[in-house]
Design an enzyme around this catalytic site. Structure first.
Site, PDB file in Angstrom:
ATOM      1  CB  SER A  69      -0.910   0.018   1.225  1.00  0.00           C
ATOM      2  OG  SER A  69      -0.153   0.226   2.409  1.00  0.00           O
ATOM      3  CD  GLU A  92       7.362  -1.310  -8.754  1.00  0.00           C
ATOM      4  OE1 GLU A  92       6.286  -0.749  -9.068  1.00  0.00           O
ATOM      5  OE2 GLU A  92       8.372  -1.277  -9.466  1.00  0.00           O
TER       6      GLU A  92
END
Length: 541
Positions: free
Chosen positions: A273, A294
């Site tokens: 997240s 990412e």
């Protein structure tokens, strides 16, 4: 070539339990691994109880966690996680393994990665089924995920012979400037549940090829994929008498925090997240480590007035519903030219209706839409739909939880919301798409770019001017900027990652390998005399 290696020494949350569906029926009191139809789990070396720490040998002294099938809610098997002490020991062994591995010529390291790819080919079928079973993605997507790991191994083998620095011209006579790329050390990989095999593969194949050792902490809700994948890699290392250049430590938050904070971990690659990624980035930067982030994506598909609508509809279907809306690159927003909006919504809803009979257990052959991963995903789905309706949105299709064993929801289409509505700007990991009506491509690009994240984006257009505007400086601000294809389903040849709150990291292909290296600029004076740059004279004679 392998003669170079001969001198190297060997150094979740509980979910409700429910009865399985008819095609996967058995006594609900047993683990799936004990049932004949799940014999593929034992082909991977898994047992009812599995150690979750590998650093040359298997162990695990932390709490046990049970992995569940999201398609039925039944337990698959358990994993004994590691504790902080085991993690610290594993990091120490990874450092020692790196010191040996960095001395192995890069093409020989590539040969080991080739063997890992071949071993994955051998186990692709059962490993892909495990990915499907534990995540909830359909059979072909589970197989495709393992194929992605195989593909990046093939890529890394070639990379091992060609990645290089450069020779730069010097302003000084008889001087040369060289650039060299050297390994960082220990690469820590913290992966997410939605791609529990491939994301580790992207990192591990490239990190190993460039001379690093790799320490993996997989997602707590997909620990069996982590254990099975590590077993496959460990067998290759063992056959080649290699130290544990790949290690695993499944664990809780304390293990993750310790990994992120440890100075011996030179690079942390984190997938998850935006909020957790922000915390990871700050912590790693605090100790001047390197980080690849990412994170989330609120990805838009733009339908221009000139678009091939049939192709765009097919792209929207997979983009919105693939992996039940739980890819980082899932299409969350479709921005349609006002002249096409109504017909596009009608046609997309028609396609969605055809999918209802194909919702089912992820390992059933006819299934195209599997479950979401946990009950929390179901709750997030319900919350987002209620918020969308309270803001004036219309549920054009779906919007309901499916009452059956497991965690199933209807793929949902919502229209009538403002482009900047709070729910539209928030990523929800579920098969919900918001369709927006735009006046032109310029307005669509503005809306594409106004969200916090910047991972993936796509436009459907037959207008070459609009296409080049889309990929230019005034176009999409995302890391992935597609034309006439989906927002999801990236190949390994290009760099994968995004901008803004997506984190800025890049993994997989192109020159992403540079993130796993430290760069050295080297000036070589072969003149026999000392000369300063920029014409500086500094001499006492």
């Amino acid at each position: 070539m392998l003669a170079h290696l001969r001198n190297l020494s060997r150094l979740a949350l509980p979910r409700q339990l429910v009865t399985q569906s008819a095609s996967y029926s058995s006594a609900s009191s047993s683990f799936l691994i004990d049932q004949p139809e799940y014999s593929f789990l034992k082909e991977l070396g898994l047992e009812r109880e599995n150690p979750g720490v590998y650093s040359g040998q298997w162990q695990g002294r932390g709490p046990s966690i049970t992995s569940y099938d999201p398609g039925t809610g039944q337990p698959i098997a358990t994993v004994r996680q590691g504790n902080v002490q085991e993690l610290e020991q594993t990091i120490g062994l990874a450092v020692e393994a790196y010191k040996q591995w960095r001395q192995v010529p890069a093409p020989v390291r590539g040969e080991i990665v080739r063997q890992i790819g071949d071993e994955l080919r051998k186990y692709k079928e059962p490993l892909g089924k495990l990915v499907s079973l534990e995540v909830g993605k359909i059979y072909s997507e589970g197989q495709g995920e393992v194929q992605e790991f195989i593909d990046i191994c093939d890529y890394a083998v070639g990379l091992s012979r060609i990645y290089s620095g450069q020779l730069i011209n010097s302003e000084r006579a008889d001087h040369s400037i060289l650039e060299a790329w050297r390994p960082l050390g220990v690469v820590g990989v913290i992966s997410a549940y939605n791609f529990p095999n491939a994301v580790f593969g992207w990192n591990a194949a490239i990190a190993l090829t460039t001379g690093n050792s790799v320490l993996w902490k997989g997602a707590p809700s997909t620990p069996l994929v982590s254990v099975a994948t590590t077993k496959i890699v460990a067998d290759v290392l063992r056959r080649n008498n290699l130290p544990p250049v790949v290690s695993l430590c499944q664990g809780g938050t304390d293990v993750g925090q310790t990994l992120v904070a440890d100075k011996r971990v030179n690079l942390v690659s984190f997938t998850g997240s935006c909020q957790t990624g922000r915390d990871v980035g700050v912590e790693v930067q605090r100790r001047f480590g390197k980080v690849i982030l990412e994170l989330g994506g609120n990805n838009a598909l733009i339908i221009d007035e000139s678009a091939n609508v049939k192709m765009a509809l097919d792209a929207a279907l997979f983009g919105c519903i693939g992996t039940s809306g739980q890819r980082c690159t899932t299409t969350r927003r479709i921005i349609v030219h006002e002249k096409l909006h109504d017909q596009f919504v009608k046609a997309l809803v028609g396609k969605y209706k055809q999918l209802i009979p194909k919702i089912g257990h992820q390992l059933d052959a006819q299934t195209l839409v599997g479950p979401v991963h946990t009950q929390q995903n179901v709750e997030n789905y319900k919350t987002a739909i209620e918020e969308a309706k309270s803001l004036g949105g219309t549920v054009a299709f779906g919007g309901k939880v499916i009452q059956r064993d497991g965690f199933y929801v209807e793929p949902t289409v919502i229209t009538g919301l403002a482009h900047d509505a709070s729910v539209v700007h928030r990523e929800t990991f579920a098969p919900i798409v918001y369709i927006l009506k735009a006046k032109n491509v310029d307005q669509a690009i503005e809306w594409n770019n106004e969200v916090e994240q910047g991972l993936s984006s796509a436009i459907f257009t037959e207008n070459i001017g609009q296409a080049f505007k889309w990929i230019g400086a005034k176009g999409s601000d995302c890391g992935i900027v597609n034309i006439n294809t989906t927002t999801n389903g990236a190949e390994i040849g290009g760099a994968f990652g995004g901008e803004k709150a997506t984190g800025g990291g890049r993994e997989s292909g192109s020159d992403s390998w540079k993130q796993y290296c430290k760069r050295a600029t080297i000036t070589v004076n072969h003149s026999g005399e000392l000369a300063c740059a920029q014409g500086v004279v500094f001499n006492v004679e």
